[in-house]
Design a protein around this motif. Structure first.
Motif, PDB file in Angstrom:
ATOM      1  N   GLN A  66       0.824  -1.532  -0.065  1.00 50.41           N
ATOM      2  CA  GLN A  66       0.299  -0.326  -0.041  1.00 50.41           C
ATOM      3  C   GLN A  66       0.494   1.219  -0.326  1.00 50.41           C
ATOM      4  OE1 GLN A  66      -2.454  -1.254   3.916  1.00 50.41           O
ATOM      5  NE2 GLN A  66      -3.848   0.035   2.924  1.00 50.41           N
ATOM      6  N   THR A  67       0.098   2.188  -0.243  1.00 52.42           N
ATOM      7  CA  THR A  67       0.980   3.773  -0.208  1.00 52.42           C
ATOM      8  C   THR A  67       1.380   4.659   1.433  1.00 52.42           C
ATOM      9  OG1 THR A  67      -1.222   4.426  -0.486  1.00 52.42           O
ATOM     10  CG2 THR A  67       0.110   5.022  -2.415  1.00 52.42           C
ATOM     11  N   LYS A  68       2.072   4.645   1.070  1.00 52.34           N
ATOM     12  CA  LYS A  68       2.125   5.178   3.122  1.00 52.34           C
ATOM     13  C   LYS A  68       1.528   4.812   3.996  1.00 52.34           C
ATOM     14  CE  LYS A  68       7.318   4.350   2.830  1.00 52.34           C
ATOM     15  NZ  LYS A  68       8.238   3.791   3.418  1.00 52.34           N
ATOM     16  N   SER A  69       0.333   6.248   3.152  1.00 53.14           N
ATOM     17  CA  SER A  69      -0.558   7.264   3.911  1.00 53.14           C
ATOM     18  C   SER A  69      -1.796   6.384   3.919  1.00 53.14           C
ATOM     19  CB  SER A  69      -1.056   7.831   2.884  1.00 53.14           C
ATOM     20  OG  SER A  69      -1.785   7.934   1.558  1.00 53.14           O
ATOM     21  N   ASP A  70      -1.702   5.119   2.786  1.00 49.49           N
ATOM     22  CA  ASP A  70      -2.892   3.856   3.047  1.00 49.49           C
ATOM     23  C   ASP A  70      -2.427   3.034   4.507  1.00 49.49           C
ATOM     24  OD1 ASP A  70      -4.851   4.438   2.051  1.00 49.49           O
ATOM     25  OD2 ASP A  70      -4.825   3.212   0.220  1.00 49.49           O
ATOM     26  N   LEU A  71      -1.461   2.601   4.432  1.00 53.50           N
ATOM     27  CA  LEU A  71      -0.851   1.903   5.002  1.00 53.50           C
ATOM     28  C   LEU A  71      -0.832   2.039   6.321  1.00 53.50           C
ATOM     29  CD1 LEU A  71       0.901  -0.955   5.397  1.00 53.50           C
ATOM     30  CD2 LEU A  71       2.455   0.892   5.370  1.00 53.50           C
ATOM     31  N   LYS A  72      -0.422   3.779   6.751  1.00 56.97           N
ATOM     32  CA  LYS A  72      -0.574   4.089   7.988  1.00 56.97           C
ATOM     33  C   LYS A  72      -2.044   4.360   8.540  1.00 56.97           C
ATOM     34  CE  LYS A  72       0.720   6.671  11.609  1.00 56.97           C
ATOM     35  NZ  LYS A  72      -0.136   6.993  12.091  1.00 56.97           N
ATOM     36  N   MET A  73      -2.496   4.027   7.801  1.00 49.17           N
ATOM     37  CA  MET A  73      -4.302   4.036   7.585  1.00 49.17           C
ATOM     38  C   MET A  73      -5.278   2.591   8.293  1.00 49.17           C
ATOM     39  SD  MET A  73      -7.779   5.422   5.622  1.00 49.17           S
ATOM     40  CE  MET A  73      -7.885   6.866   5.999  1.00 49.17           C
ATOM     41  N   THR A  74      -4.296   1.896   7.506  1.00 47.85           N
ATOM     42  CA  THR A  74      -4.838   0.290   8.413  1.00 47.85           C
ATOM     43  C   THR A  74      -3.937  -0.201   9.048  1.00 47.85           C
ATOM     44  OG1 THR A  74      -4.584  -0.346   5.895  1.00 47.85           O
ATOM     45  CG2 THR A  74      -4.059  -2.348   7.363  1.00 47.85           C
ATOM     46  N   PHE A  75      -2.420   0.962   9.422  1.00 45.55           N
ATOM     47  CA  PHE A  75      -2.253   0.188  10.511  1.00 45.55           C
ATOM     48  C   PHE A  75      -3.220   0.938  12.236  1.00 45.55           C
ATOM     49  CE2 PHE A  75       0.383   2.141  13.837  1.00 45.55           C
ATOM     50  CZ  PHE A  75       1.244   0.999  14.759  1.00 45.55           C
ATOM     51  N   ASP A  76      -3.469   1.854  11.351  1.00 46.90           N
ATOM     52  CA  ASP A  76      -4.336   3.012  12.791  1.00 46.90           C
ATOM     53  C   ASP A  76      -6.127   2.109  12.939  1.00 46.90           C
ATOM     54  OD1 ASP A  76      -2.309   4.898  13.042  1.00 46.90           O
ATOM     55  OD2 ASP A  76      -3.032   6.666  11.439  1.00 46.90           O
ATOM     56  N   VAL A  77      -6.138   1.735  11.933  1.00 48.65           N
ATOM     57  CA  VAL A  77      -7.631   0.980  12.092  1.00 48.65           C
ATOM     58  C   VAL A  77      -7.637  -0.112  13.003  1.00 48.65           C
ATOM     59  CG1 VAL A  77      -9.569  -0.191  10.690  1.00 48.65           C
ATOM     60  CG2 VAL A  77      -8.675   2.413  10.127  1.00 48.65           C
ATOM     61  N   ILE A 397      -7.179   4.934   1.041  1.00 50.18           N
ATOM     62  CA  ILE A 397      -6.485   6.506  -0.200  1.00 50.18           C
ATOM     63  C   ILE A 397      -6.432   5.906  -1.173  1.00 50.18           C
ATOM     64  CG2 ILE A 397      -6.180   8.292   0.116  1.00 50.18           C
ATOM     65  CD1 ILE A 397      -5.371   7.920   3.206  1.00 50.18           C
ATOM     66  N   GLY A 398      -5.495   5.331  -1.364  1.00 53.79           N
ATOM     67  CA  GLY A 398      -4.672   5.561  -2.545  1.00 53.79           C
ATOM     68  C   GLY A 398      -4.483   3.846  -3.243  1.00 53.79           C
ATOM     69  N   LEU A 399      -3.912   3.671  -4.828  1.00 53.03           N
ATOM     70  CA  LEU A 399      -3.737   2.629  -5.186  1.00 53.03           C
ATOM     71  C   LEU A 399      -3.346   1.730  -4.775  1.00 53.03           C
ATOM     72  CD1 LEU A 399      -3.695   3.741  -8.567  1.00 53.03           C
ATOM     73  CD2 LEU A 399      -5.267   3.154  -7.713  1.00 53.03           C
ATOM     74  N   SER A 400      -3.391   0.360  -4.139  1.00 53.95           N
ATOM     75  CA  SER A 400      -2.172  -1.025  -4.301  1.00 53.95           C
ATOM     76  C   SER A 400      -1.052  -0.645  -4.773  1.00 53.95           C
ATOM     77  CB  SER A 400      -2.867  -2.617  -4.463  1.00 53.95           C
ATOM     78  OG  SER A 400      -3.788  -2.680  -3.689  1.00 53.95           O
ATOM     79  N   ILE A 401       0.025  -0.973  -4.964  1.00 51.59           N
ATOM     80  CA  ILE A 401       1.231  -1.218  -5.234  1.00 51.59           C
ATOM     81  C   ILE A 401       2.087  -1.775  -5.763  1.00 51.59           C
ATOM     82  CG2 ILE A 401       1.845   1.795  -4.643  1.00 51.59           C
ATOM     83  CD1 ILE A 401       3.270   1.053  -2.401  1.00 51.59           C
TER      84      ILE A 401
END
Length: 401
Positions: A66-77, A397-401
């Protein structure tokens, strides 16, 4: 704007009974959470939860690439779900070593709550079978410890209340939603807080929402963030009016997003709006309403609310619904008699008497309030009994990478 105190009714402040956590929060449930850090741990998590009495599995398809922002969201959730006061202890399972979504980083964050956290790495354990065995053993001893915890008296100042709606129809904005708003007002008067989410479904309600903001800064924030959400949607090349109102909303008689928004916003009552918080962010401590920057997608929206720490959510539905969060008891209400008759296996309260003239909005608000207080103290919702856990999905938020 000052709150209209002249309209308030006097109540005896109610108590409820929950589980006190080391960080001072109070849970309505005492779950053992078996938490998948990444998609490749899901099967082990499910096997462990199926073995341990009372364990709740949280699985998902994210945690890597995941993009950094998406990965952080996953972690936070994921960490927010574990830190929710309804969770008494956690076993985290990961696969190898992903960034952020690994047992070390997640255990460090979750342990800030003071609750017990155990970890298992599939590779380090020697594969899926060994990892399952190790996790079951750790979960068994945690479950035994949690079984000794007792409920203690709490008050509404220790309650964070989730508000959401779905499959809305013409009854929602004039019956179940305003009744839910009165319940929210009462909880806030007793020192509690409420979360109103679903930003795409607040478009058109901005003037009414900003008029309730505690100051100009919050009013400006409401307008800015609703506009920002619309711009995010338009940037995809899609017009939100192609998907909002949804097909079930249209079938239920709603014609525009503005009509849906004005009815949906009624869930928040008339109490002051204290702030706008991001997805899965824990609100401040001041009593009042907090808007949360979530999508209108029901499962993603209530996941953000649960990850922020809400103990119970009321889901207002015109057409009926099965949605329920795995760790946040989800009370469903409807003001539509036909929907109650068709969907009463998973809808908890029939408020159709509002439109039939046999129930006032105030009486309906009291019915919801009493149901919330009982669920806080241990009464099971219908969806809990049926193990309906469809209300978990992490916003992206973003695309898979």
């Amino acid at each position: 704007m000052t709150w209209q105190k002249s309209k308030r009714r006097e109540y005896v402040v109610s108590k409820w009974y929950g589980y006190y956590r080391p960080d001072g929060q109070v849970g309505a449930r005492n779950y053992l959470l078996i938490l998948s850090a990444t998609i490749y741990a899901n099967s082990v998590v499910e096997r462990v939860a199926n073995t341990i009495e009372g364990a709740i599995p949280i699985t998902h398809h994210l945690g890597r690439c995941q993009t950094k922002s998406d990965l952080k969201m996953t972690f936070d959730v994921l960490c927010g779900m574990a830190k929710n006061p309804n969770v008494g202890g956690v076993v985290i399972v990961d696969h190898f070593r992903e960034e952020l979504c690994n047992i070390d980083d997640m255990a460090h964050e979750i342990s800030k709550s003071g609750k017990p956290v155990e970890t298992v790495n599939i590779r380090a354990a020697g594969g899926a079978i060994n990892a399952t065995t190790e996790a079951i053993r750790k979960a068994m001893y945690l479950a035994r410890e949690l079984s000794t915890y007792k409920r203690e008296e709490a008050d509404m100042s220790q309650f964070l209340f989730g508000l959401n709606c779905g499959t809305s129809d013409t009854t929602s904005g004039i019956a179940s939603n305003p009744a839910l708003g009165l319940c929210s007002d009462r909880i806030i008067r007793e020192g509690g807080r409420s979360i109103l989410a679903e930003f795409p479904e607040l478009m058109g309600a901005e003037p009414w929402l900003t008029s309730r903001a505690v100051n100009k800064e919050v009013a400006d924030k409401i307008e800015k963030m609703i506009k920002e959400y619309e711009e995010r949607i338009l940037a995809t090349g899609e017009d939100i009016r192609g998907s909002q109102p949804t097909g079930d909303n249209i079938a239920g008689g709603l014609s525009t997003i503005e009509e849906k928004s004005l009815g949906g916003a009624k869930k928040s009552g008339s109490a002051p709006i204290q702030d706008v918080v991001f997805y899965a962010e824990t609100p401040g401590k001041e009593p009042g309403v907090y808007l949360m920057y979530t999508p209108g997608h029901g499962s993603e929206s209530i996941t953000g609310i649960a990850a922020a720490g809400a103990q119970v959510l009321v889901f207002s539905t015109g057409g009926g619904h099965t949605i329920a969060n795995p760790i946040m008891p989800t009370i469903k209400i409807t003001g539509n008699k036909k929907s109650w008759e068709k969907m009463q296996d998973t809808v908890d309260l029939d408020l159709s008497g509002i439109l039939e003239g046999t129930l006032t909005l105030e009486e309906a608000g009291d019915l919801i309030y009493n149901e919330v207080r009982e669920v806080l103290s241990g009464k099971l919702t219908k969806s809990e009994i049926l193990k309906e856990r469809t209300g978990f999905a992490i916003h992206r938020i973003g695309l898979s990478i």
